[in-house]
Design a protein around this motif. Structure first.
Motif, PDB file in Angstrom:
ATOM      1  N   THR A  67     -29.939  48.565  40.320  1.00 25.97           N
ATOM      2  CA  THR A  67     -31.311  48.338  40.768  1.00 25.97           C
ATOM      3  C   THR A  67     -31.730  46.873  39.777  1.00 25.97           C
ATOM      4  OG1 THR A  67     -32.022  49.769  38.977  1.00 25.97           O
ATOM      5  CG2 THR A  67     -32.309  50.481  41.221  1.00 25.97           C
ATOM      6  N   LEU A  68     -32.748  46.366  40.364  1.00 28.98           N
ATOM      7  CA  LEU A  68     -32.991  45.060  39.669  1.00 28.98           C
ATOM      8  C   LEU A  68     -34.420  44.502  40.267  1.00 28.98           C
ATOM      9  CD1 LEU A  68     -31.834  42.952  37.688  1.00 28.98           C
ATOM     10  CD2 LEU A  68     -30.806  41.874  39.581  1.00 28.98           C
ATOM     11  N   ASP A  69     -35.309  44.340  39.302  1.00 31.79           N
ATOM     12  CA  ASP A  69     -36.451  43.577  39.430  1.00 31.79           C
ATOM     13  C   ASP A  69     -36.643  42.225  39.782  1.00 31.79           C
ATOM     14  OD1 ASP A  69     -39.295  43.149  39.931  1.00 31.79           O
ATOM     15  OD2 ASP A  69     -39.912  44.514  37.979  1.00 31.79           O
ATOM     16  N   LEU A  70     -36.700  41.735  40.879  1.00 22.93           N
ATOM     17  CA  LEU A  70     -36.254  40.415  41.107  1.00 22.93           C
ATOM     18  C   LEU A  70     -37.972  39.640  41.042  1.00 22.93           C
ATOM     19  CD1 LEU A  70     -33.702  40.406  44.081  1.00 22.93           C
ATOM     20  CD2 LEU A  70     -33.428  39.669  41.602  1.00 22.93           C
ATOM     21  N   LYS A  71     -38.908  40.408  40.880  1.00 26.74           N
ATOM     22  CA  LYS A  71     -40.017  39.961  40.718  1.00 26.74           C
ATOM     23  C   LYS A  71     -40.476  39.374  39.277  1.00 26.74           C
ATOM     24  CE  LYS A  71     -42.416  42.446  44.450  1.00 26.74           C
ATOM     25  NZ  LYS A  71     -43.498  43.461  45.125  1.00 26.74           N
ATOM     26  N   ARG A  72     -39.571  39.926  38.544  1.00 31.12           N
ATOM     27  CA  ARG A  72     -39.566  39.419  37.039  1.00 31.12           C
ATOM     28  C   ARG A  72     -38.541  38.499  36.641  1.00 31.12           C
ATOM     29  NH1 ARG A  72     -40.248  44.940  33.560  1.00 31.12           N
ATOM     30  NH2 ARG A  72     -40.635  43.096  31.897  1.00 31.12           N
ATOM     31  N   PRO A  73     -38.920  37.438  36.001  1.00 29.61           N
ATOM     32  CA  PRO A  73     -38.035  36.324  35.519  1.00 29.61           C
ATOM     33  C   PRO A  73     -36.709  36.927  34.674  1.00 29.61           C
ATOM     34  CG  PRO A  73     -40.063  36.050  34.148  1.00 29.61           C
ATOM     35  CD  PRO A  73     -40.333  37.203  35.326  1.00 29.61           C
ATOM     36  N   GLU A  74     -36.841  37.895  34.113  1.00 28.39           N
ATOM     37  CA  GLU A  74     -35.575  38.635  33.524  1.00 28.39           C
ATOM     38  C   GLU A  74     -34.889  39.200  34.433  1.00 28.39           C
ATOM     39  OE1 GLU A  74     -39.196  39.352  30.705  1.00 28.39           O
ATOM     40  OE2 GLU A  74     -38.766  39.616  32.902  1.00 28.39           O
ATOM     41  N   GLY A  75     -35.524  39.598  35.605  1.00 27.98           N
ATOM     42  CA  GLY A  75     -34.314  40.169  36.924  1.00 27.98           C
ATOM     43  C   GLY A  75     -33.933  39.118  37.272  1.00 27.98           C
ATOM     44  N   VAL A  76     -34.543  38.066  37.556  1.00 27.91           N
ATOM     45  CA  VAL A  76     -33.787  36.870  38.436  1.00 27.91           C
ATOM     46  C   VAL A  76     -32.628  36.152  37.485  1.00 27.91           C
ATOM     47  CG1 VAL A  76     -34.202  34.584  39.144  1.00 27.91           C
ATOM     48  CG2 VAL A  76     -35.629  36.085  39.633  1.00 27.91           C
ATOM     49  N   ALA A  77     -32.839  36.285  35.939  1.00 27.75           N
ATOM     50  CA  ALA A  77     -31.949  35.710  35.361  1.00 27.75           C
ATOM     51  C   ALA A  77     -30.674  36.798  35.259  1.00 27.75           C
ATOM     52  CB  ALA A  77     -32.365  35.774  33.826  1.00 27.75           C
ATOM     53  N   VAL A  78     -30.962  38.034  35.305  1.00 26.84           N
ATOM     54  CA  VAL A  78     -29.641  38.829  35.598  1.00 26.84           C
ATOM     55  C   VAL A  78     -29.075  38.663  37.035  1.00 26.84           C
ATOM     56  CG1 VAL A  78     -28.917  41.337  36.141  1.00 26.84           C
ATOM     57  CG2 VAL A  78     -30.665  40.697  34.249  1.00 26.84           C
ATOM     58  N   LEU A  79     -29.676  38.388  38.123  1.00 27.16           N
ATOM     59  CA  LEU A  79     -29.080  38.019  39.255  1.00 27.16           C
ATOM     60  C   LEU A  79     -28.125  36.714  38.981  1.00 27.16           C
ATOM     61  CD1 LEU A  79     -28.936  38.741  42.378  1.00 27.16           C
ATOM     62  CD2 LEU A  79     -30.947  37.140  42.648  1.00 27.16           C
ATOM     63  N   LYS A  80     -29.002  35.772  38.515  1.00 27.53           N
ATOM     64  CA  LYS A  80     -28.251  34.431  38.389  1.00 27.53           C
ATOM     65  C   LYS A  80     -26.827  34.744  37.593  1.00 27.53           C
ATOM     66  CE  LYS A  80     -31.827  31.578  39.407  1.00 27.53           C
ATOM     67  NZ  LYS A  80     -32.806  30.368  38.949  1.00 27.53           N
ATOM     68  N   ARG A  81     -26.805  35.506  36.590  1.00 28.23           N
ATOM     69  CA  ARG A  81     -25.324  35.873  35.890  1.00 28.23           C
ATOM     70  C   ARG A  81     -24.538  36.477  36.781  1.00 28.23           C
ATOM     71  NH1 ARG A  81     -26.478  38.315  30.148  1.00 28.23           N
ATOM     72  NH2 ARG A  81     -24.061  38.467  30.216  1.00 28.23           N
ATOM     73  N   LEU A  82     -24.987  37.202  37.787  1.00 29.95           N
ATOM     74  CA  LEU A  82     -24.087  37.913  38.769  1.00 29.95           C
ATOM     75  C   LEU A  82     -23.426  37.038  39.660  1.00 29.95           C
ATOM     76  CD1 LEU A  82     -26.086  41.170  39.515  1.00 29.95           C
ATOM     77  CD2 LEU A  82     -24.512  40.929  37.786  1.00 29.95           C
ATOM     78  N   ILE A  83     -24.470  36.046  40.025  1.00 28.51           N
ATOM     79  CA  ILE A  83     -24.080  35.103  41.168  1.00 28.51           C
ATOM     80  C   ILE A  83     -22.902  34.093  40.513  1.00 28.51           C
ATOM     81  CG2 ILE A  83     -24.927  32.818  41.997  1.00 28.51           C
ATOM     82  CD1 ILE A  83     -25.680  35.261  43.555  1.00 28.51           C
ATOM     83  N   GLU A  84     -22.503  33.877  39.197  1.00 33.23           N
ATOM     84  CA  GLU A  84     -21.648  33.143  38.892  1.00 33.23           C
ATOM     85  C   GLU A  84     -20.143  33.408  39.532  1.00 33.23           C
ATOM     86  OE1 GLU A  84     -21.685  33.402  34.397  1.00 33.23           O
ATOM     87  OE2 GLU A  84     -23.764  32.250  34.316  1.00 33.23           O
ATOM     88  N   THR A  85     -20.013  34.726  39.686  1.00 33.12           N
ATOM     89  CA  THR A  85     -18.615  34.997  39.972  1.00 33.12           C
ATOM     90  C   THR A  85     -18.545  35.791  41.237  1.00 33.12           C
ATOM     91  OG1 THR A  85     -18.566  37.030  38.688  1.00 33.12           O
ATOM     92  CG2 THR A  85     -17.741  35.401  37.732  1.00 33.12           C
ATOM     93  N   VAL A  86     -19.685  35.900  42.111  1.00 31.45           N
ATOM     94  CA  VAL A  86     -19.574  36.678  43.435  1.00 31.45           C
ATOM     95  C   VAL A  86     -19.210  35.378  44.434  1.00 31.45           C
ATOM     96  CG1 VAL A  86     -21.272  38.233  42.725  1.00 31.45           C
ATOM     97  CG2 VAL A  86     -22.058  36.372  44.051  1.00 31.45           C
ATOM     98  N   ASP A  87     -18.574  35.781  45.562  1.00 29.94           N
ATOM     99  CA  ASP A  87     -18.005  35.255  46.895  1.00 29.94           C
ATOM    100  C   ASP A  87     -19.209  34.723  47.853  1.00 29.94           C
ATOM    101  OD1 ASP A  87     -15.321  34.625  46.094  1.00 29.94           O
ATOM    102  OD2 ASP A  87     -15.409  37.064  45.795  1.00 29.94           O
ATOM    103  N   VAL A  88     -19.920  36.137  47.862  1.00 30.79           N
ATOM    104  CA  VAL A  88     -20.893  36.356  49.071  1.00 30.79           C
ATOM    105  C   VAL A  88     -22.060  36.869  48.620  1.00 30.79           C
ATOM    106  CG1 VAL A  88     -21.333  36.775  51.514  1.00 30.79           C
ATOM    107  CG2 VAL A  88     -18.944  36.255  50.843  1.00 30.79           C
ATOM    108  N   VAL A  89     -23.536  36.159  49.063  1.00 26.92           N
ATOM    109  CA  VAL A  89     -24.693  36.832  48.904  1.00 26.92           C
ATOM    110  C   VAL A  89     -25.224  37.156  50.229  1.00 26.92           C
ATOM    111  CG1 VAL A  89     -26.937  36.618  48.256  1.00 26.92           C
ATOM    112  CG2 VAL A  89     -25.266  36.089  46.842  1.00 26.92           C
ATOM    113  N   VAL A  90     -25.620  38.187  50.695  1.00 26.56           N
ATOM    114  CA  VAL A  90     -26.387  38.512  52.128  1.00 26.56           C
ATOM    115  C   VAL A  90     -27.658  38.724  51.798  1.00 26.56           C
ATOM    116  CG1 VAL A  90     -26.447  39.629  53.865  1.00 26.56           C
ATOM    117  CG2 VAL A  90     -24.508  39.289  53.177  1.00 26.56           C
TER     118      VAL A  90
END
Length: 391
Positions: A67-90
């Motif tokens: 779970t992740l609250d993407l409406k909050r900047p802290e949640g977007v920051a978490v997502l962006k850390r995940l993005i560093e090493t993922v291959d695909v986003v849908v």
């Protein structure tokens, strides 16, 4: 090491409803590590209202869930850390939403240039309708399918499934996998886009080409197929069945098999064009013969004569058919709460590395701590995010 062909791929699933999960299912079933991202309250996805429904279980298998609250900047920051090493986003956010959140393609590819960012929208990322909400029924209507479906005197008719949703998901999966293959050569990811409207139009195939090249607007023809006659639904003594002929040879074999050789030489039916012009008379003559025996008898007789014919099944009958069992489209899943259930498998078969149903759908946030730890989050960071209700 897993023998599954996509076990080296990690997918972040931000999608909801049906098209996105259809896309992601191809990755998960063939071994990718799929991480489903949901809102902390579990809301926002109509399919998530009942996590134990047959629809949800089938759509959300082979995933881990956070779970992740993407409406909050802290949640977007978490997502962006995940993005560093993922291959695909849908994702299937409306274009304005993902830009407002700062999780659009340009923003995320700047973090990970190898990212294959896969968007599924209703009408496309640009254009006058791009910000409109849209679902399968709307695409069926706008995409021409409803105009072609049903009887001409009864008005447009929706298909009994969700063809725009499902096809958009399939096309998105194909696009993402093409981008992954291209990435092996270029080292770069790219933005993959699919939408319900263009996917539905693509499914029209020869009907769309009737207008594009021939200037002809196809009409509702019920069970009749344009130009290929006789092909359609025919009455037997105990119900209905299907027949499909192609060409004169197939037509003559049909006439012989049903004991109506006179139809082969009838001047109204001797060519394909004449058969189409006199479709109603021909179909009535065929049904006069087929109504004298059972559907199963005709199916056996016609197939033996080299004329394609088949039953019209209800779903219970369809899943009981020995050929359906043989092709293995039904797979088993052990669900921690539902026990043993049967779900739809993959229609794609690979000889060495077939798909596998390995996981039941995750509970809300079931793998949040596990996944964040894998991405380098320290226990204290996770605890703080939980305190802030970001996760």
């Amino acid at each position: 090491m897993s023998r599954l062909p996509l076990s080296h791929i990690r997918v972040l699933d931000l999608s909801r409803v049906r098209a996105g999960p259809t896309c992601v299912k191809f990755f998960g079933d063939f071994g990718a590590d799929v991480i489903k991202v949901e809102r902390t309250d579990g809301e926002g996805d109509p399919m998530g209202d009942d996590r134990y429904s047959s629809d949800y279980v089938n759509a959300q298998r082979n995933k881990r869930g956070i779970t992740l609250d993407l409406k909050r900047p802290e949640g977007v920051a978490v997502l962006k850390r995940l993005i560093e090493t993922v291959d695909v986003v849908v994702e299937n956010f409306r274009p304005d939403v993902k830009h407002r959140l700062g999780i659009d393609y340009d923003s995320l590819s700047a973090i990970n240039p190898r990212l294959v960012y896969t968007s599924i929208s209703a009408f496309g990322e640009t254009g006058p309708y791009s910000a409109r909400p849209g679902f399968d029924l709307i695409a069926q209507g706008m995409g021409g399918l409803m105009w072609l479906t049903g009887y001409a005197d009864r008005g447009p008719l929706r298909a009994g499934i969700s063809p725009a949703d499902v096809s958009a998901g399939i096309f998105a999966a194909i696009g993402a996998m093409i981008a992954l293959i291209e990435r092996e050569r270029s080292g770069k990811g790219q933005w993959v886009q699919a939408n319900l409207l263009s996917s539905q139009i693509m499914l029209l195939d020869y009907q769309a080409m009737s207008w594009l090249m021939d200037g002809h607007i196809p009409q509702q023809r019920a069970n009749d197929r344009p130009k290929i006659v006789p092909t359609g639904v025919y009455k037997a003594k105990d119900g209905y069945f299907t027949i499909s002929t192609v060409g004169n040879d197939s037509y003559h074999r049909l006439c012989s098999a049903i004991g109506a050789l006179e139809l082969s030489s009838d001047p109204r039916f001797v060519t394909a064009d004449l058969r189409e012009s006199n479709r109603d008379a021909l179909n009535a003559s065929i049904e006069a013969a087929t109504s004298q025996n059972t559907a199963s008898a005709w199916i056996e007789c016609l197939n033996a004569a080299g004329v394609p014919a088949g039953p019209i099944y209800k779903l219970d009958e369809m899943f009981s058919d020995p050929q359906v069992k043989e092709i293995g489209i039904v797979q088993s899943l052990n669900h921690p709460k539902l026990g043993h259930v049967e779900i739809l498998g993959q229609p794609i078969k690979l000889s060495r590395t077939p798909a596998e149903i390995r996981r039941a759908p995750p509970e809300l946030g079931e793998h949040t701590d596990e996944v964040l730890a894998e991405f380098g989050f320290e226990p204290a960071e996770v605890a703080e995010l939980r305190r802030l209700r970001v996760i």
